[in-house]
Design a protein around this motif. Structure first.
Motif, PDB file in Angstrom:
ATOM      1  N   UNK A   1       0.831  -1.211   0.000  1.00 13.89           N
ATOM      2  CA  UNK A   1       0.000   0.000   0.000  1.00 13.89           C
ATOM      3  C   UNK A   1       0.864   1.259   0.000  1.00 13.89           C
ATOM      4  N   UNK A   2       1.892   1.307   0.837  1.00 17.23           N
ATOM      5  CA  UNK A   2       2.742   2.496   0.916  1.00 17.23           C
ATOM      6  C   UNK A   2       3.437   2.768  -0.407  1.00 17.23           C
ATOM      7  N   UNK A   3       4.006   1.741  -1.016  1.00 15.69           N
ATOM      8  CA  UNK A   3       4.697   1.917  -2.305  1.00 15.69           C
ATOM      9  C   UNK A   3       3.725   2.349  -3.395  1.00 15.69           C
ATOM     10  N   UNK A   4       2.524   1.772  -3.357  1.00 16.12           N
ATOM     11  CA  UNK A   4       1.518   2.122  -4.360  1.00 16.12           C
ATOM     12  C   UNK A   4       1.086   3.574  -4.224  1.00 16.12           C
ATOM     13  N   UNK A   5       0.849   4.023  -2.999  1.00 20.92           N
ATOM     14  CA  UNK A   5       0.432   5.412  -2.796  1.00 20.92           C
ATOM     15  C   UNK A   5       1.533   6.378  -3.233  1.00 20.92           C
ATOM     16  N   UNK A   6       2.779   5.998  -2.981  1.00 24.83           N
ATOM     17  CA  UNK A   6       3.901   6.823  -3.441  1.00 24.83           C
ATOM     18  C   UNK A   6       3.907   6.899  -4.960  1.00 24.83           C
ATOM     19  N   UNK A   7       3.649   5.778  -5.615  1.00 25.25           N
ATOM     20  CA  UNK A   7       3.614   5.741  -7.087  1.00 25.25           C
ATOM     21  C   UNK A   7       2.464   6.582  -7.625  1.00 25.25           C
TER      22      UNK A   7
END
Length: 198
Positions: free
Chosen positions: A86-92
């Motif tokens: 989730x964190x990596x996706x939101x950053x993307x």
């Protein structure tokens, strides 16, 4: 049947061409008074001709945002699309918005306008937020099952908070491009989605 299919197919192709041109222009410049005229000129029709294909300015802009979402998912941008956390996706997702400030501005303005229940894009934004909240909740649960996120986190409220942070950081960045929203997002995600306590 052949006579109706030809014009229909041409109309669909012309609508898609308009959306393509609108995406290109809006990604850079955002929505200005002259934007619809620029889109019409680029496509080779008049402004009334442009609106004939969509019915209204709001319907055209909604179609542009829908197409942006479709392309994002096709390119692996979205919760649960690529298998990222989730964190990596939101950053993307945030990084993708920062690369298209015009579309980010359009989204922010249009989303605010669409809070009115009578707005033509109200259903689109309501449905979009519900869909994304659900995807984030599912991502949180998957990471809880994998021992990445503490089980004490309630996925529903956490998903709402993550979207609030994401939209708020985008708005602040649009007002002050010197800010670093990605660092602020990562800091927020550590608080919202803590690792399991040992």
């Amino acid at each position: 049947m052949t006579t109706t299919r030809g014009p229909y197919a041409k109309g669909v192709a012309r609508k898609q061409e308009i959306i393509e041109v609108a995406l290109e222009l809006l990604a850079v410049g955002g929505l200005r008074q002259s934007t619809l005229d620029e889109i019409a000129k680029r496509v080779g029709i008049t402004r009334p001709g442009l609106l004939h294909y969509f019915g209204s300015r709001e319907a055209l802009l909604t179609a542009v945002l829908e197409e942006r979402d479709r392309r994002d998912i096709a390119h692996g941008i979205g919760v649960g699309v690529t298998g990222m956390g989730v964190t990596e996706t939101m950053d993307e997702v945030l990084l993708h918005s920062l690369r298209s400030p015009g579309l980010a501005r359009l989204f922010t303005i249009f989303a605010a306008e669409a809070t009115d229940e009578d707005h033509p894009a109200h259903a689109f934004f309501r449905g979009r937020y519900q869909r994304i909240r659900t995807m984030i909740e599912e991502g949180i649960r998957a990471e809880q099952d994998g021992g990445v996120i503490d089980r004490g986190v309630d996925p529903g409220p956490a998903a709402q908070q993550i979207l609030a942070v994401l939209d708020g950081l985008q708005l602040q960045w649009l007002l002050d491009p010197g800010l670093d929203p990605r660092t602020a997002l990562r800091t927020s995600m550590i608080v919202l989605l803590p690792a399991p306590r040992t």
